[in-house]
Scaffold this active site. Sequence first.
Site, PDB file in Angstrom:
ATOM      1  N   CYS A  29       0.387  -0.985   0.205  1.00 26.58           N
ATOM      2  CA  CYS A  29       0.269  -0.057   0.099  1.00 26.58           C
ATOM      3  C   CYS A  29       0.933   1.055   0.053  1.00 26.58           C
ATOM      4  CB  CYS A  29      -0.788   0.073   0.816  1.00 26.58           C
ATOM      5  SG  CYS A  29      -0.119  -0.258   2.792  1.00 26.58           S
ATOM      6  N   HIS A 186      -1.388   1.042   7.258  1.00 26.52           N
ATOM      7  CA  HIS A 186      -1.494   1.231   6.201  1.00 26.52           C
ATOM      8  C   HIS A 186      -1.271   2.404   5.780  1.00 26.52           C
ATOM      9  CE1 HIS A 186      -4.810  -0.336   3.275  1.00 26.52           C
ATOM     10  NE2 HIS A 186      -4.482  -2.139   4.369  1.00 26.52           N
ATOM     11  N   ASN A 224      -7.165   7.771   1.133  1.00 27.18           N
ATOM     12  CA  ASN A 224      -7.238   6.229   1.594  1.00 27.18           C
ATOM     13  C   ASN A 224      -7.298   5.867   0.096  1.00 27.18           C
ATOM     14  OD1 ASN A 224      -6.843   4.141   1.959  1.00 27.18           O
ATOM     15  ND2 ASN A 224      -8.707   3.105   3.291  1.00 27.18           N
TER      16      ASN A 224
END
Length: 485
Positions: A29, A186, A224
């Site tokens: 990520c 993340h 995100n």
Amino acid sequence: MTVTEPRLRYLRRHPKKGHEAKDIVDSNCWFLAAAASLTLYPLLLERVVPAQQSFHNNYAGIFHFQFWQYGQWVDVVVDDYLPTMNGELVFVSSAQKSEFWPALLEKAYAKLNGSYEALTGGWINEAFVDFTGGVDESVDLKAAPPTLFEIIQKAIEKRSLMGASINILNQSESEMRTPEGLVKGHAYSIIGVSEMLLKGGGKDDDIIQVEYHGRRIPLLRLRNPWGQVEWNGRWSDKMQMDDFLRCFDTLDICNLTPDLACSDYPHPWNSNSFEGKWVRGHNAGGCRNYKGTFWTNPQFLITVEGDDEKNACILLASLLQKDRRKARAAGRDFLVIGFEIYKVPEQFGDLCLVSQRAEVISSLIPMALTPYIAKRDITGRYELTPGQYLIIPTTYMPQEESSFNEIDCKVIAEEKVFQEGALRMSSEDFKRHFTRLSGQDQEISPEELQSIMVQTTSKHSHLKTDGFSIDTCIQLLKIADVSLR
């Protein structure tokens, strides 16, 4: 690279036993968050993903991308095969089924680093640097400076790329969701602040003033990149500054250098880059804990210019170890590295004897030093008054070998401290000279090299030395002859 009729050919590949596709996707990520930030600046994106590439107009089944690697841009060409499982892309994919540039960019980045597996686990700033050639720095949000919001504002004004992450204490915390809808482990992209929210280029009409009960509230806009879990705390899609400090652990900033900045880039940095390597038995001296060898490490002398000792200059110094992610397949991961900065007297650059340099360095106290971390990029931001400074990059343990780049921004930097002017000799003269010295076998032994170096230094008064040991000569031959490594 958006098409209405996708014509990519898919190569089906099953993940390793015990791994589901989702786990593999989430492992990089950091790369995806950096790519998402890149889309905010079209000119930067086109530098990495060159325009005029499509599935039409004499399509040849290949695409090319560009990445910054240790001082230069390299072109990476990939074909149009992408790994899938059950008809779906295994790694990065777009919500728009006809858009493939993210997956192709990831494939090119995996090729650059050796494999998809090499992308497992990383830092968003590592990808930021490879996408822009900028200088990265990290801020510990649990010990954040009081001016952090102003730092973020200035970073956005400079078109800096930024990301944030939440640390995990162990692997079981990976992918764990917080009550506010954040995902641990993340990487998130920071794309704006309340005073200057970049919607499309940072024009004056994009400035948004936010007031709440008569006082201004500092807000951050985060993205995100996976889009599956959203922040559900105060201000919904925007986040209040104190919530940001409470929920996140690390802020990563990538400062763009002038050659990569947009044409309207408002605050350029002056930058200089040096290459070097730590060689076992020669200059791999380890950290200052190893006093007997520390002084042998590579050394770089920089000059911070200014007329007034009270006027400090901001220095960003970054140390990058080269090709270690690619070397993971051979069992060589990132070394633990760091650097130290010393202020030195003006006459330091005139010292030629090894013993003199060792004596001076051993008596100095560092003005700044980084923590030692097993990470590709180690960066520090420092306020320095005018003068001369010595930067010493090291591995934590002595006798560990690696190549590296050392980058300085916002200063006027000189060349390496002890680099002498080149001895001028034509290629033909050099060949004849080598033939005469090397004899019938056309090879030079450590003993022969020792004799040559002693004879050479004795003929040139500006080359001063305490002598050359056999071990030093062996290491010099090792540098020049890859067959000895």
